[in-house]
Each structure stands twice: as C-alpha cells, then as structure tokens.
Design an enzyme around this catalytic site. Structure first.
Site, PDB file in Angstrom:
ATOM      1  N   GLY A  28       0.804  -1.217   0.000  1.00 55.38           N
ATOM      2  CA  GLY A  28       0.000   0.000   0.000  1.00 55.38           C
ATOM      3  C   GLY A  28       0.833   1.261   0.000  1.00 55.38           C
ATOM      4  N   ILE A  29       0.733   2.039   1.078  1.00 55.25           N
ATOM      5  CA  ILE A  29       1.451   3.308   1.197  1.00 55.25           C
ATOM      6  C   ILE A  29       2.955   3.085   1.093  1.00 55.25           C
ATOM      7  CG2 ILE A  29       1.975   5.223   2.748  1.00 55.25           C
ATOM      8  CD1 ILE A  29      -0.867   4.874   3.899  1.00 55.25           C
ATOM      9  N   ASP A  48       9.379  -6.117   5.210  1.00 58.40           N
ATOM     10  CA  ASP A  48       8.030  -6.425   5.672  1.00 58.40           C
ATOM     11  C   ASP A  48       8.080  -7.759   6.391  1.00 58.40           C
ATOM     12  OD1 ASP A  48       5.036  -5.266   4.670  1.00 58.40           O
ATOM     13  OD2 ASP A  48       5.039  -7.315   5.441  1.00 58.40           O
ATOM     14  N   TYR A 157      -5.831   1.857  19.017  1.00 55.47           N
ATOM     15  CA  TYR A 157      -5.152   2.361  17.822  1.00 55.47           C
ATOM     16  C   TYR A 157      -4.818   3.840  17.980  1.00 55.47           C
ATOM     17  CZ  TYR A 157      -4.386   3.475  12.880  1.00 55.47           C
ATOM     18  OH  TYR A 157      -3.854   3.912  11.682  1.00 55.47           O
ATOM     19  N   LYS A 161      -1.084   5.696  18.128  1.00 62.06           N
ATOM     20  CA  LYS A 161      -0.668   6.702  17.154  1.00 62.06           C
ATOM     21  C   LYS A 161      -0.300   8.016  17.836  1.00 62.06           C
ATOM     22  CE  LYS A 161      -0.757   4.245  13.491  1.00 62.06           C
ATOM     23  NZ  LYS A 161       0.522   3.961  12.791  1.00 62.06           N
ATOM     24  N   VAL A 190      -7.384   6.236   3.857  1.00 66.19           N
ATOM     25  CA  VAL A 190      -6.641   5.854   2.664  1.00 66.19           C
ATOM     26  C   VAL A 190      -7.152   4.498   2.182  1.00 66.19           C
ATOM     27  CG1 VAL A 190      -4.340   5.567   1.670  1.00 66.19           C
ATOM     28  CG2 VAL A 190      -4.637   6.998   3.702  1.00 66.19           C
ATOM     29  N   THR A 192      -6.541   1.292   1.570  1.00 70.84           N
ATOM     30  CA  THR A 192      -5.569   0.227   1.819  1.00 70.84           C
ATOM     31  C   THR A 192      -6.278  -0.985   2.424  1.00 70.84           C
ATOM     32  OG1 THR A 192      -5.050   0.897   4.101  1.00 70.84           O
ATOM     33  CG2 THR A 192      -3.796   1.974   2.330  1.00 70.84           C
TER      34      THR A 192
END
Length: 260
Positions: A28-29, A48, A157, A161, A190, A192
């Site tokens: 993705g990004i 990854d 989450y 962040k 986004v 994804t």
C-alpha cells in the site's frame, strides 16, 4: 546537518541521488513511498514481515528486500546493524483492532500496542542510533488522524498513534543536534487493506469521504509526496513535526455544512 552541500536549482533540493532508503511495511502506502523515493534517485530496500510483499515492492523499483518483523526488537536491532548505511527510514507498518473499550481483550490490546508503539520505538531506537553515529539521517513515522481525533472503536489504535507522535517529538529533540531529523506523516482515510472493513460498507465509506474537506478518500500515492519532502534537503529545517495529509479532515468541524 542532514542537508548536503546545496548547489544548482531549488528543484535539486528534492533529489535523493545515492541515498539509501529503507521502507518498513511494503504494501500500500509503503510501496508507493518506495516508488516515489526511487524516482527521486534513492536506493531502496523494502522490508516487511511478509517476505513476498517485500520482494514484490522491491522488484517494482529495482531495489532489495528484507523480511522484518518489528515486533521483534532483536530483529530490528540486527537489521540496523546488517543493512547498508541507511539515510532514510520510512515506517508505515501498523494494525488496528476496531472494538469498543468494553469489548477489547488484553490480548488484542497487546497485539496493537506491540506493533504500533513498541515496534515504532524499536525502529527509532536502533536505526536512530546508527544515524546518530554517522551524523545524518531522516526518520519518517506514519501516524494517523487518530493521533488527534477519535471515534468509538478506535481507543487502542488512537492511543498508539498519539504515542508514536510523542516518540517522534522526543527523538527529534534528542537527535537534532546530532544531525538526524525525525518526523511523522498523519494520513486521513486511505484506500488500503487496513480500511477494507469500512470500504465494504457503502454508507460508512461515503460518510468518511464526506468528512474530509475534499469529499473523498485518498489513494496511497497521495502520501508519497510528503515522504519525499521529509526525506529530502527541502525539509532540512523540519524536525519533530507531524505533516497532516488528511484532505482537511482535522480542519473541518463536524459533517454538517450549515447555510452561509
């Protein structure tokens, strides 16, 4: 300073010729960030926990690949020791368990914190250490609009962040005089794999589109410019900041547009 001798035109400030960039989180990004950095001259390594994903992203830019699970701090330390000198680190890897607090299990809490926060700490620590030794480097951590605004089901989450942003600020303060810049990119919604649950619900998908000032979701490629900027000498005096690429989501007050 991370900035090299600057000669030529201002467009040269965005060039990354000969610099080595490590992208952690290759789908993705991350894949689009790798393409953009490569197009500006950087030498790319894609990492990854999914080795196949890393290889695919690396092959698309003629780069190298590595299998790396950032929840394993010893693996991160080893990667920082063994990879060629890295000038730019981009961390996009993250996960979310979307549940309300009363429904969250301790095991789910640990999984999200382990990747999003502990993993971020390990990347900043071990790759930052090598950059500090060389006296140059740029670390770019992907955060989220949830570092500032929340909704039901986003507790852990959002907390990770927000924590990642504070790690970025602290690292910037500690590494700055030693030539290393540390910044965050904060996307909105986004397209994804992480947002597949939302996209599968048309009403939910449209509600999120309407929330941004631009009235739509972003594509992973629309985050790539921010990465190139923060990696380059164009951002030589930028550190400890969060660059919001959220379509105006955090600038807009609510979803209702009143009559003027």
């Amino acid at each position: 300073m991370d900035q090299r001798d600057q000669k030529g035109t201002y467009s040269d400030l965005f060039r990354l010729d000969g610099r080595r960039a490590l992208i952690i989180g290759a789908g993705g990004i991350g894949a689009e960030a790798a393409r953009a950095l490569s197009d500006h001259g950087a030498l790319i390594t894609c990492a990854d926990r999914d080795g196949d994903a890393a290889q695919a992203a690396a092959a698309a830019v003629g780069g190298q690949s590595a299998e790396l699970d950032i929840t394993d701090s010893e693996a991160v330390r080893h990667a920082a020791e063994s990879l060629p000198e890295v000038d730019v680190v981009v961390l996009t890897a993250a996960m979310n368990v979307r549940k309300r607090i009363l429904d969250y299990s301790p095991e789910e809490f640990d999984r999200v914190v382990d990747l999003n926060l502990r993993g971020t700490f390990s990347v900043i620590k071990y790759f930052g250490e090598k950059m500090v030794e060389r006296g140059r480097g740029s670390i770019i951590i992907f955060s989220s609009i949830r570092d500032q605004v929340v909704e039901p089901g986003q507790s852990v989450y959002a907390a990770t962040k927000a924590g990642a942003v504070q790690l970025v600020k602290t690292a910037a303060a500690e590494f700055g005089e030693l030539g290393v810049r540390v910044n965050a990119v904060s996307p909105g919604v986004v397209e994804t794999r992480l947002t597949s649950q939302i996209k599968s619900d048309p009403q939910w998908h449209q509600a999120y589109a309407a929330k941004s000032a631009l009235g739509r979701w972003s594509l992973p490629a629309e985050l790539a410019g921010a990465v190139v900027y923060l990696a380059s000498d164009a951002a030589s005096y930028v550190t400890g900041t969060t660059l919001r690429v959220d379509g105006g989501w955090t600038a807009v007050d609510g979803r209702f547009t009143p009559p003027a």
